[in-house]
Design a protein around this motif. Structure first.
Motif, PDB file in Angstrom:
ATOM      1  N   ARG A 199     -36.193 -31.228  17.257  1.00  0.00           N
ATOM      2  CA  ARG A 199     -36.351 -31.612  15.852  1.00  0.00           C
ATOM      3  C   ARG A 199     -35.411 -32.747  15.464  1.00  0.00           C
ATOM      4  NH1 ARG A 199     -34.115 -26.547  12.531  1.00  0.00           N
ATOM      5  NH2 ARG A 199     -34.239 -28.031  10.813  1.00  0.00           N
ATOM      6  N   TYR A 200     -34.193 -32.767  16.024  1.00  0.00           N
ATOM      7  CA  TYR A 200     -33.199 -33.781  15.686  1.00  0.00           C
ATOM      8  C   TYR A 200     -33.520 -35.134  16.319  1.00  0.00           C
ATOM      9  CZ  TYR A 200     -30.695 -29.600  14.219  1.00  0.00           C
ATOM     10  OH  TYR A 200     -30.357 -28.413  13.615  1.00  0.00           O
ATOM     11  N   PHE A 201     -34.422 -35.143  17.291  1.00  0.00           N
ATOM     12  CA  PHE A 201     -34.928 -36.407  17.836  1.00  0.00           C
ATOM     13  C   PHE A 201     -36.161 -36.856  17.072  1.00  0.00           C
ATOM     14  CE2 PHE A 201     -31.953 -35.712  21.153  1.00  0.00           C
ATOM     15  CZ  PHE A 201     -31.747 -36.954  21.742  1.00  0.00           C
ATOM     16  N   LYS A 202     -37.009 -35.908  16.687  1.00  0.00           N
ATOM     17  CA  LYS A 202     -38.218 -36.265  15.946  1.00  0.00           C
ATOM     18  C   LYS A 202     -37.898 -36.943  14.621  1.00  0.00           C
ATOM     19  CE  LYS A 202     -41.802 -33.576  15.776  1.00  0.00           C
ATOM     20  NZ  LYS A 202     -42.674 -32.383  15.604  1.00  0.00           N
ATOM     21  N   ASP A 203     -36.848 -36.472  13.937  1.00  0.00           N
ATOM     22  CA  ASP A 203     -36.519 -37.069  12.634  1.00  0.00           C
ATOM     23  C   ASP A 203     -35.443 -38.146  12.725  1.00  0.00           C
ATOM     24  OD1 ASP A 203     -34.112 -35.690  12.926  1.00  0.00           O
ATOM     25  OD2 ASP A 203     -34.514 -34.239  11.326  1.00  0.00           O
ATOM     26  N   GLY A 204     -34.956 -38.432  13.961  1.00  0.00           N
ATOM     27  CA  GLY A 204     -33.965 -39.495  14.146  1.00  0.00           C
ATOM     28  C   GLY A 204     -32.540 -39.094  13.844  1.00  0.00           C
ATOM     29  N   GLN A 205     -32.322 -37.832  13.476  1.00  0.00           N
ATOM     30  CA  GLN A 205     -30.992 -37.403  13.063  1.00  0.00           C
ATOM     31  C   GLN A 205     -29.965 -37.490  14.189  1.00  0.00           C
ATOM     32  OE1 GLN A 205     -29.720 -35.937   9.725  1.00  0.00           O
ATOM     33  NE2 GLN A 205     -28.202 -36.972  10.987  1.00  0.00           N
ATOM     34  N   PHE A 206     -30.356 -37.084  15.398  1.00  0.00           N
ATOM     35  CA  PHE A 206     -29.386 -37.077  16.500  1.00  0.00           C
ATOM     36  C   PHE A 206     -28.894 -38.485  16.797  1.00  0.00           C
ATOM     37  CE2 PHE A 206     -27.911 -37.023  20.875  1.00  0.00           C
ATOM     38  CZ  PHE A 206     -27.115 -35.891  20.894  1.00  0.00           C
ATOM     39  N   LYS A 207     -29.805 -39.433  16.882  1.00  0.00           N
ATOM     40  CA  LYS A 207     -29.395 -40.811  17.174  1.00  0.00           C
ATOM     41  C   LYS A 207     -28.556 -41.395  16.035  1.00  0.00           C
ATOM     42  CE  LYS A 207     -33.058 -42.048  20.421  1.00  0.00           C
ATOM     43  NZ  LYS A 207     -34.106 -43.040  20.770  1.00  0.00           N
ATOM     44  N   GLU A 208     -28.837 -40.959  14.818  1.00  0.00           N
ATOM     45  CA  GLU A 208     -28.031 -41.418  13.684  1.00  0.00           C
ATOM     46  C   GLU A 208     -26.606 -40.893  13.804  1.00  0.00           C
ATOM     47  OE1 GLU A 208     -27.935 -40.739   8.851  1.00  0.00           O
ATOM     48  OE2 GLU A 208     -29.891 -40.932   9.846  1.00  0.00           O
ATOM     49  N   TRP A 209     -26.468 -39.608  14.158  1.00  0.00           N
ATOM     50  CA  TRP A 209     -25.131 -39.050  14.366  1.00  0.00           C
ATOM     51  C   TRP A 209     -24.387 -39.809  15.463  1.00  0.00           C
ATOM     52  CZ3 TRP A 209     -27.361 -33.424  14.642  1.00  0.00           C
ATOM     53  CH2 TRP A 209     -27.430 -32.881  13.349  1.00  0.00           C
TER      54      TRP A 209
END
Length: 237
Positions: A199-209
């Protein structure tokens, strides 16, 4: 003219001195990402076998996995890592083709326990292992312990994974676009690393972190709410 040359020389010397003093703003640099604390191979008792030189690599990808095995209260990360390494050595006797290949060391370079400890696995200079088909050369493999189709990663795991990924990106000059998951690398072959991490890759959150961490910021890393069709409980340590 001689006076002008002396002035230019003085300015150059001053600039070099400022950079040497670590004035990151003046030199256009950013703070280095701190190396995360690792449980070293010696500390957890690695018994790896030699890996052939033809399997050496230059890292260009960070590829993230989950173990795909349910983590139960009382499980010991040290035993988990040791058992995985021993299983790799014994695959020819334990597994059926095509999974019966011998693995001289852990298939991953780093493994993250539910308490956030990061275990040092295979040396980064050697390509990883996989039961799926994709080009392994150039990959740094990170595995998070647990099954994220059935349970949720802990906040400690998320934070450790972000810090580790940011440090690896900076150390090996890996672009954020080359941070991915196992299912991105082996398309159609696996759902690793499970829906509650993917889920954190689908919404871009992980890369943002990770991007914020590489830029010297301190991202606030917290698990999102449970997915409607996903697991509801965090791993119990």
């Amino acid at each position: 003219m001689e006076s002008s040359n002396r002035t230019i020389k003085h300015l150059l010397v001053t600039c070099v001195a400022i950079c040497s003093m670590g004035d990151a703003t003046a030199c256009g640099a950013i703070d280095e990402v701190a190396k995360p604390r690792l449980v070293t191979r010696d500390q957890w008792g690695s018994k790896s076998a030699p890996i052939p030189d033809e399997r050496k690599q230059v890292p260009v990808w960070v590829t993230i996995h989950h173990a795909g095995e349910l983590w139960k209260p009382g499980d010991d990360p040290v035993l988990f890592v040791r058992d995985m390494q021993e299983w790799g050595h014994n695959r020819p006797q334990l597994e059926q083709p095509p999974r019966d290949t011998y693995w001289p060391d852990l298939p991953y370079h780093f493994l993250i326990a539910p308490d956030g400890r990061i275990f040092e696995g295979r040396l980064v200079e050697y390509e990883p292992e996989s039961n799926t088909k994709y080009d392994l050369r150039g990959n740094i493999g990170i595995e998070m312990m647990g099954d994220f189709n059935e349970q949720r990663p802990t906040p400690e795991q998320l934070r450790a994974c972000v810090q580790l990924t940011a440090w690896l990106c900076q150390k090996y000059h890996i672009d954020i676009d080359h941070v991915r998951t196992h299912q991105d690398a082996a398309v159609g072959q696996t759902d690793c690393p499970g829906k509650d991490f993917y889920r954190y890759f689908k919404d871009g959150q992980f890369k943002e972190w990770v991007s914020e961490a590489v830029a010297g910021k301190h991202p606030k890393i917290e698990p999102g709410p449970p997915l409607a069709d996903g697991p509801k409980k965090l791993i119990e340590q």
